[in-house]
Scaffold this motif. Structure first.
Motif, short mmCIF file in Angstrom:
data_model
loop_
_atom_site.label_atom_id
_atom_site.label_comp_id
_atom_site.label_asym_id
_atom_site.label_seq_id
_atom_site.Cartn_x
_atom_site.Cartn_y
_atom_site.Cartn_z
N SER A 1 29.99 15.02 -1.10
CA SER A 1 29.82 14.63 0.30
C SER A 1 31.05 15.05 1.09
O SER A 1 32.18 14.97 0.59
N ARG B 1 26.24 18.18 -1.15
CA ARG B 1 24.86 17.93 -0.72
C ARG B 1 24.76 17.18 0.60
O ARG B 1 23.74 17.26 1.28
N THR B 2 25.79 16.42 0.96
CA THR B 2 25.76 15.67 2.21
C THR B 2 26.93 16.09 3.09
O THR B 2 28.07 16.11 2.62
N TRP C 1 28.66 15.63 7.05
CA TRP C 1 28.75 15.07 8.39
C TRP C 1 29.62 16.00 9.23
O TRP C 1 30.74 16.33 8.82
N ARG D 1 21.79 22.87 7.17
CA ARG D 1 20.50 22.34 6.71
C ARG D 1 19.67 23.45 6.07
O ARG D 1 19.02 23.25 5.04
N ASP E 1 21.97 18.01 3.37
CA ASP E 1 21.59 16.92 4.26
C ASP E 1 22.72 16.79 5.28
O ASP E 1 23.78 16.25 4.98
N THR E 2 22.50 17.32 6.47
CA THR E 2 23.57 17.44 7.45
C THR E 2 23.28 16.61 8.69
O THR E 2 22.19 16.70 9.27
N ARG E 3 24.27 15.80 9.07
CA ARG E 3 24.15 14.96 10.25
C ARG E 3 25.36 15.19 11.15
O ARG E 3 26.41 15.64 10.68
#
Length: 251
Positions: free
Chosen positions: A10, A34-35, A37, A54, A59-61
């Motif tokens: 992350s 995988r993650t 921000w 993405r 999993d991108t925010r």
């Protein structure tokens, strides 16, 4: 948690539209991250950066973050850490400014310092505390070779990076033994949006090369990374040049 190879699963990027940040995120996602921000001012560029990650499978925010608004840092970054552990924080925001303009406009010079130093101090301390609470993680801070010795051509930017560099080293000492790894990265001239139109300096590098050096530094748990590595020797020599001679150098 990082995997058996030390790769973060992350990632939180402060300065999500930075070319170096994007290159680093893509490189890590191509491995095992995988993650992701991406923190930055809301903009089409930030969303474009997120979408490209993405498409790579992450999993991108995004989260709204402004270096010049430290009163909002706690809320913005707290939102990220509340969602789960973060293995790596990349502090990549900053501004080069315009030396000639900024010398004539103290408010503009102050904005450079506030972005590169005071904004980073605020965000860095918040992230460091969260990583310490987790008991693990890496904080990677983008400094610059400009931090090593103030030069006439960019002493406003250089002095702000010198403050950031010293802060990061001290923070690393303070967190030693807590499970949190702090790494300062000192690139030379990087061919990027920030340096577009400027005369290229010797030993110029690319965002991708900086990203590769960051990945290697993470694996080795390095505390200081120079990009390219030869700059360590160059800057060591420049630090010891007598000031009257240094003033005459075309720097």
């Amino acid at each position: 948690m990082k995997d058996a190879f030390g790769a973060p699963q992350s990632l939180l990027v402060l300065g999500g539209t930075s070319d170096i940040a994007q290159a680093t995120a893509h490189r890590l996602v191509a491995r095992r991250t995988r993650t992701v921000w991406l923190a930055g001012r809301p903009s089409p560029a930030l969303e474009k950066s997120a979408e490209s990650l993405r498409q790579q499978g992450a999993d991108t925010r995004t989260v709204a973050f402004d270096a010049l608004d430290p009163e909002a840092h706690e809320t913005a970054l707290g939102k990220v850490f509340a969602e789960g552990d973060i293995d790596m924080v990349l502090l990549a925001f900053g501004t080069l400014g315009d030396q000639a303009r900024d010398e004539a406009d103290p408010l503009a010079a102050a904005r450079v310092a506030q972005t590169n130093y005071t904004g980073a101090v605020s965000a860095g301390l918040i992230c460091a505390r969260a990583l310490q609470t987790q008991g693990h993680g890496s904080l990677v801070v983008l400094s610059s070779v400009a931090a090593e010795r103030a030069r006439r051509s960019n002493f406003i930017y250089g002095s702000s990076k010198a403050g950031l560099d010293a802060f990061t080293q001290g923070l690393g000492d303070a967190l030693h033994g807590t499970g949190v790894h702090v790494m300062v990265v000192r690139p030379g001239f990087v061919r990027s949006k920030m340096t577009a139109g400027l005369q290229e300096a010797p030993l110029a590098t690319t965002p991708e090369a900086v990203a590769a050096a960051i990945e290697t530094g993470l694996r080795r748990r390095a505390e200081t990374v120079w990009v390219p590595g030869r700059l360590r020797l160059v800057m060591s020599a420049l630090r010891h040049v007598p000031r009257p001679v240094f003033r005459r150098l075309p720097l």
